[in-house]
Design a protein around this motif. Sequence first.
Motif, short mmCIF file in Angstrom:
data_model
loop_
_atom_site.label_atom_id
_atom_site.label_comp_id
_atom_site.label_asym_id
_atom_site.label_seq_id
_atom_site.Cartn_x
_atom_site.Cartn_y
_atom_site.Cartn_z
N ALA A 32 0.82 -1.22 0.00
CA ALA A 32 0.00 0.00 0.00
C ALA A 32 0.85 1.27 0.00
CB ALA A 32 -0.91 0.00 1.22
N PHE A 33 2.06 1.20 0.56
CA PHE A 33 2.93 2.36 0.66
C PHE A 33 4.18 2.14 -0.16
CE2 PHE A 33 0.79 2.49 4.91
CZ PHE A 33 -0.02 3.57 4.63
N GLY A 34 4.73 3.24 -0.66
CA GLY A 34 5.97 3.18 -1.40
C GLY A 34 7.18 3.39 -0.49
N LYS A 35 8.35 3.44 -1.11
CA LYS A 35 9.60 3.59 -0.35
C LYS A 35 9.64 4.93 0.39
CE LYS A 35 14.58 3.55 -0.98
NZ LYS A 35 15.69 3.49 -1.94
N THR A 36 9.20 5.99 -0.25
CA THR A 36 9.25 7.31 0.41
C THR A 36 8.28 7.37 1.59
OG1 THR A 36 7.67 8.17 -1.20
CG2 THR A 36 10.00 8.54 -1.65
N ASN A 37 7.14 6.67 1.46
CA ASN A 37 6.19 6.63 2.58
C ASN A 37 6.85 6.01 3.81
OD1 ASN A 37 4.48 6.29 -0.06
ND2 ASN A 37 3.14 7.23 1.46
N PHE A 38 7.52 4.89 3.60
CA PHE A 38 8.18 4.22 4.73
C PHE A 38 9.32 5.06 5.30
CE2 PHE A 38 6.27 0.34 2.81
CZ PHE A 38 5.53 -0.05 3.91
N GLN A 39 10.02 5.78 4.44
CA GLN A 39 11.09 6.65 4.93
C GLN A 39 10.51 7.77 5.81
OE1 GLN A 39 12.94 7.83 1.24
NE2 GLN A 39 14.45 6.18 1.34
N PHE A 40 9.42 8.37 5.36
CA PHE A 40 8.77 9.41 6.18
C PHE A 40 8.23 8.83 7.48
CE2 PHE A 40 8.55 12.15 2.33
CZ PHE A 40 9.09 13.29 2.90
N MET A 41 7.73 7.59 7.44
CA MET A 41 7.24 6.96 8.67
C MET A 41 8.37 6.76 9.68
SD MET A 41 4.51 4.11 7.52
CE MET A 41 3.17 4.50 6.44
N LEU A 42 9.52 6.31 9.20
CA LEU A 42 10.66 6.14 10.10
C LEU A 42 11.14 7.48 10.65
CD1 LEU A 42 12.69 3.38 8.21
CD2 LEU A 42 11.39 3.14 10.34
N ILE A 43 11.15 8.50 9.82
CA ILE A 43 11.53 9.83 10.30
C ILE A 43 10.55 10.31 11.36
CG2 ILE A 43 11.71 12.27 9.61
CD1 ILE A 43 12.80 11.22 6.89
N GLY A 44 9.25 10.11 11.12
CA GLY A 44 8.24 10.50 12.09
C GLY A 44 8.38 9.78 13.41
N GLU A 83 3.98 11.64 10.48
CA GLU A 83 3.35 10.34 10.28
C GLU A 83 2.08 10.48 9.44
OE1 GLU A 83 4.24 7.21 11.14
OE2 GLU A 83 6.14 8.02 11.85
N LEU A 84 1.28 11.49 9.71
CA LEU A 84 0.06 11.72 8.94
C LEU A 84 0.39 11.99 7.48
CD1 LEU A 84 -3.05 12.07 9.12
CD2 LEU A 84 -2.61 14.50 9.42
N TYR A 85 1.41 12.79 7.24
CA TYR A 85 1.85 13.06 5.87
C TYR A 85 2.30 11.78 5.19
CZ TYR A 85 4.61 14.75 1.96
OH TYR A 85 5.12 14.94 0.70
N ALA A 86 3.04 10.94 5.92
CA ALA A 86 3.54 9.69 5.33
C ALA A 86 2.39 8.77 4.94
CB ALA A 86 4.47 8.99 6.30
N ILE A 87 1.33 8.78 5.72
CA ILE A 87 0.18 7.92 5.42
C ILE A 87 -0.63 8.46 4.25
CG2 ILE A 87 -2.03 7.11 6.33
CD1 ILE A 87 -0.63 6.94 9.08
N LEU A 88 -0.81 9.77 4.18
CA LEU A 88 -1.65 10.36 3.15
C LEU A 88 -0.93 10.59 1.83
CD1 LEU A 88 -3.68 12.95 5.24
CD2 LEU A 88 -4.37 10.67 4.49
N LYS A 89 0.39 10.56 1.82
CA LYS A 89 1.16 10.81 0.58
C LYS A 89 0.91 9.66 -0.40
CE LYS A 89 5.89 11.68 -0.96
NZ LYS A 89 5.66 11.05 -2.23
N LYS A 90 0.65 10.00 -1.65
CA LYS A 90 0.41 8.98 -2.66
C LYS A 90 1.72 8.32 -3.03
CE LYS A 90 -3.76 10.61 -4.69
NZ LYS A 90 -4.58 10.56 -5.87
N LYS A 91 1.62 7.05 -3.36
CA LYS A 91 2.80 6.29 -3.75
C LYS A 91 3.29 6.79 -5.11
CE LYS A 91 2.22 1.87 -4.56
NZ LYS A 91 2.17 0.43 -4.46
N ALA A 92 4.57 7.02 -5.21
CA ALA A 92 5.14 7.54 -6.46
C ALA A 92 5.44 6.45 -7.44
CB ALA A 92 6.41 8.32 -6.18
#
Length: 92
Positions: A32-44, A83-92
């Motif tokens: 459901a999430f791309g690589k950038t989503n997971f990176q933002f989640m870890l940063i959050g 974290e909210l941004y990471a969840i709502l960001k569309k997968k690239a």
Amino acid sequence: MSKKQKTAIKQTTTVPPAAVKPTQNAPASGLAFGKTNFQFMLIGIGVILTGFIIMTLDKEEFGFGFLGITLGPIVVFCGFMIELYAILKKKA
């Protein structure tokens, strides 16, 4: 069953090649999430943990100083916004 009947059944059950091709909107992977989503989640998560650590560093009684009441919660809130941004960001 005659050859004519077998051919008629075979022709009606075949799928045209255009229907087999994947559409352009099909996702490349099942995640459901791309690589950038997971990176933002870890940063959050890192920012949230940093905020809680900041809150524990307060030397005032019961954590009522600047670090425990103001700075730490602001940092934790920023982490949750990441974290909210990471969840709502569309997968690239």
